[in-house]
Design a protein around this motif. Structure first.
Motif, short mmCIF file in Angstrom:
data_model
loop_
_atom_site.label_atom_id
_atom_site.label_comp_id
_atom_site.label_asym_id
_atom_site.label_seq_id
_atom_site.Cartn_x
_atom_site.Cartn_y
_atom_site.Cartn_z
N THR A 130 -11.61 0.95 -7.01
CA THR A 130 -10.42 0.34 -6.41
C THR A 130 -9.60 -0.40 -7.46
OG1 THR A 130 -11.72 -1.59 -5.82
CG2 THR A 130 -11.41 0.09 -4.12
N THR A 148 0.84 -1.19 0.00
CA THR A 148 0.00 0.00 0.00
C THR A 148 0.88 1.25 0.00
OG1 THR A 148 -0.07 0.17 2.41
CG2 THR A 148 -1.76 -1.22 1.35
N THR A 149 0.26 2.40 -0.30
CA THR A 149 1.03 3.64 -0.24
C THR A 149 1.52 3.88 1.18
OG1 THR A 149 -1.00 4.92 0.01
CG2 THR A 149 -0.07 4.77 -2.20
N GLU A 173 -6.52 9.77 -0.01
CA GLU A 173 -6.63 10.14 1.40
C GLU A 173 -7.38 11.46 1.50
OE1 GLU A 173 -2.79 10.25 3.28
OE2 GLU A 173 -2.22 8.30 2.48
N HIS A 182 -3.26 3.05 -12.37
CA HIS A 182 -3.24 1.73 -11.73
C HIS A 182 -2.21 0.81 -12.40
CE1 HIS A 182 -5.00 -1.64 -9.52
NE2 HIS A 182 -4.97 -2.34 -10.65
N THR A 236 1.67 1.35 -6.55
CA THR A 236 0.43 1.39 -5.79
C THR A 236 -0.10 2.81 -5.83
OG1 THR A 236 -0.60 0.77 -3.67
CG2 THR A 236 1.54 1.86 -3.56
N TRP A 237 -1.37 2.98 -5.52
CA TRP A 237 -1.97 4.31 -5.45
C TRP A 237 -3.11 4.27 -4.44
CZ3 TRP A 237 -7.03 5.57 -7.04
CH2 TRP A 237 -7.73 4.55 -7.69
N SER A 238 -3.43 5.43 -3.91
CA SER A 238 -4.50 5.50 -2.93
C SER A 238 -5.07 6.91 -2.88
CB SER A 238 -3.99 5.10 -1.54
OG SER A 238 -3.08 6.07 -1.06
N THR A 282 -14.35 10.40 -1.84
CA THR A 282 -13.29 9.42 -2.06
C THR A 282 -13.86 8.06 -2.44
OG1 THR A 282 -13.22 8.83 0.29
CG2 THR A 282 -11.71 10.56 -0.46
#
Length: 150
Positions: free
Chosen positions: A100, A4-5, A132, A123, A128-130, A95
């Protein structure tokens, strides 16, 4: 399962922070051009393909912010010993609207989706990307870990 980030950035898995730049994009006529110029400067000395991938990711994240939230507010570039993290801040608060696992095709296999290709690119290229939440919106973070792609 890819890291994960948080594991890569927040937990120091990318090593020490070597360079950091925040650039305000709000109100600019050409925010993607500005982001590419910043990345060229900050990533000077990195492999050409790493710079190109970072530019493509930044462009896609800024385009998404422009299309879905009225525009990107800021780009954050962090260069670590073992990779780079890009963050694009916008004023959007939803968000949950981000898929996903983005796709570049619609439900019908014979057609191509009208939306979602930008995040599909992110992606595909990013380790990885997220997303927040921030005080006034959100930040979409993409990490490019050195040597993570074949």
């Amino acid at each position: 399962m890819p890291p994960t980030t948080a594991e890569l950035v927040h937990d120091q898995s990318l090593g020490d922070l070597l360079n950091h730049r925040d650039v305000v994009l709000a109100g600019l006529d050409a925010p993607q051009s500005t982001a590419r110029a910043v990345l060229t400067d900050v990533l000077d000395g990195k492999a050409e393909d790493q710079v190109y991938e970072a530019m493509l990711i930044a462009s896609e994240l800024i385009a998404n912010a422009t299309q879905h939230t009225g525009g990107a507010v800021l780009i954050r570039v962090e260069v670590y010993e073992l990779g780079t993290a890009l963050g694009v801040v916008d004023r959007g608060h939803d968000t949950q609207a981000l898929p996903t696992c983005p796709s570049n095709s619609s439900v019908d296999e014979a057609t191509v989706a009208q939306n979602g290709r930008g995040l599909f690119i992110v992606h595909t290229l990013a380790t990885t990307w997220s997303v927040e939440e921030t005080e006034n919106g959100k930040i979409v973070i993409a990490v490019l870990a050195a040597g993570s792609r074949s």
